[in-house]
Design an enzyme around this catalytic site. Structure first.
Site, PDB file in Angstrom:
ATOM      1  N   ALA A 154      -5.931   5.662  11.258  1.00 44.87           N
ATOM      2  CA  ALA A 154      -6.951   6.018  12.128  1.00 44.87           C
ATOM      3  C   ALA A 154      -7.437   5.024  12.822  1.00 44.87           C
ATOM      4  CB  ALA A 154      -8.133   6.803  11.142  1.00 44.87           C
ATOM      5  N   ALA A 174      -4.128  10.852  21.923  1.00 43.47           N
ATOM      6  CA  ALA A 174      -3.681  10.995  23.021  1.00 43.47           C
ATOM      7  C   ALA A 174      -4.129  12.686  23.797  1.00 43.47           C
ATOM      8  CB  ALA A 174      -2.403  10.885  23.394  1.00 43.47           C
ATOM      9  N   ASP A 183       0.856  -1.197  -0.036  1.00 44.53           N
ATOM     10  CA  ASP A 183       0.300  -0.024   0.068  1.00 44.53           C
ATOM     11  C   ASP A 183       0.924   1.411   0.046  1.00 44.53           C
ATOM     12  OD1 ASP A 183      -2.918  -1.324  -0.048  1.00 44.53           O
ATOM     13  OD2 ASP A 183      -2.490  -1.870   1.930  1.00 44.53           O
ATOM     14  N   LYS A 189       6.311  17.593  24.294  1.00 42.30           N
ATOM     15  CA  LYS A 189       5.517  18.651  24.567  1.00 42.30           C
ATOM     16  C   LYS A 189       4.117  18.387  23.527  1.00 42.30           C
ATOM     17  CE  LYS A 189       8.763  22.391  25.458  1.00 42.30           C
ATOM     18  NZ  LYS A 189       9.131  23.646  25.089  1.00 42.30           N
TER      19      LYS A 189
END
Length: 342
Positions: free
Chosen positions: A185, A206, A66, A152
């Site tokens: 996803a 997250a 793919d 961060k």
């Protein structure tokens, strides 16, 4: 007789180490095609459209997984030329045939014995701070906006049709097409969308928020993602795991359905559901049924036993028979591209 042109897209490693590419090219030439080979998988810059195949190309045959198909998509994005994938990778969700069926694939191509499956593409506009026009790009699978600083969070505001829906600090977000819903996803907790659904989904990565769930919008709507001015990290955008760039605080990213589509050549009428079950090796027999079968294998029913292992094997054979062959790939850039699009 009109000249027939085909392009074979593969990756350098496969071309150098195997005979499959040479065999495919030879068969296409015997079938009357003039064949060009492209094995450069280097990604173009974000917002830059690489040269496309010529409009008189009849078909692009992809030998790879793919990731190679996503590379080929860049070559046909501005054309109506279809792609036929022959899976040389692992799962190969977008591919139509497996490597051992290459003879059949070439025969079907030479006789025009295939149908066209048009896949939705996502269009993205990136508005840098102070810009008077956007940087444009697109994706067949997904667009990711992630933190540039791995230590961060990136602070984001999410809008749908200019209505603010949420804001949070996160590792980032994924905006996926139906084709990409079985790729990154899916790994991030998003639902599978059937390819004929006209929709886009956004999946937070997250997110540090109480309400940060996947959102699905219709094809007439737009996701707007702002990197807040006081975000702790800059952003990093990537289309299909290939074209990418850094985004400073204050950047606005807008994603909607593209007017263009990508054309995949299909050689069989195998439904997407069968492809999903087969490629993901879904456990179509639940644990309760397995438990019942294990129990029944220990006792006699009217003088017969029904071993659970035999039952499971029968189910596997039935699924394989229904699924046919469809077509993630070690040649993709980035760890996440080990997940295929559907």
């Amino acid at each position: 007789m009109a000249k027939r042109n085909a392009v074979v897209v593969t990756h350098t490693r496969l071309r150098q180490t195997g005979t499959v590419v040479a065999e495919a090219v030879s068969q296409l030439r015997v079938a009357g095609f003039e064949v060009a080979i492209i094995d450069n998988t280097e990604a173009p810059d974000f917002g830059v459209q690489p040269p496309c195949v010529s409009d008189d190309t009849e078909i692009v045959v992809v030998l790879g997984g793919d990731g190679t198909i996503l590379r080929a998509a860049e070559l046909v994005h501005c054309t109506q030329v279809p792609i036929l994938g022959v899976n040389m990778g692992h799962v190969g969700f977008l591919a139509e045939f497996e490597s051992f069926q290459i003879d059949e694939a070439i025969r079907r191509v030479s006789t025009h014995d295939y149908s066209i499956d048009e896949r939705m593409i996502a269009h993205v506009d990136v508005w840098l701070p102070g810009a008077t026009k956007p940087i444009e790009d697109w994706a067949l699978n997904d667009i990711t906006l992630e933190r540039a600083d791995r230590g961060k969070m990136v602070e984001l505001s999410i809008r749908v049709d200019d209505v603010e829906m949420n804001s949070f600090g996160a590792d980032g977000v994924i905006v996926s097409t139906p084709t990409g819903s079985t790729a990154y996803a899916f790994s991030a907790g998003g639902p599978v969308m059937w390819p004929n659904v006209k929709a886009l989904q956004l999946i937070p990565l997250a997110a540090h928020a109480l309400f940060a769930r996947p959102l699905i919008i219709g094809s007439g709507s737009t996701f707007t993602i702002d990197i807040l001015d006081d975000s702790m990290s800059e952003g990093w955008i990537c289309c299909d795991g290939r074209r990418q760039r850094a985004l400073p605080q204050g950047t606005r990213v807008m994603v909607r359905e593209s007017r263009d589509t990508l054309r995949l050549a299909r050689l069989s009428g195998v439904p997407f559901t069968n492809r999903l079950v087969s490629k993901f090796d879904l456990p179509v027999v639940g644990w309760r049924e397995h438990a019942r079968n294990e129990a029944s294998s220990q006792s006699l029913h009217h003088g017969h036993t029904f071993p659970a292992a035999a039952y499971a094997a029968g189910v596997a054979v039935a699924v394989a028979g229904d699924a046919g062959v469809a077509g993630t790939d070690p040649d993709k850039p980035g760890e996440r591209d080990g997940k295929a699009g559907a």
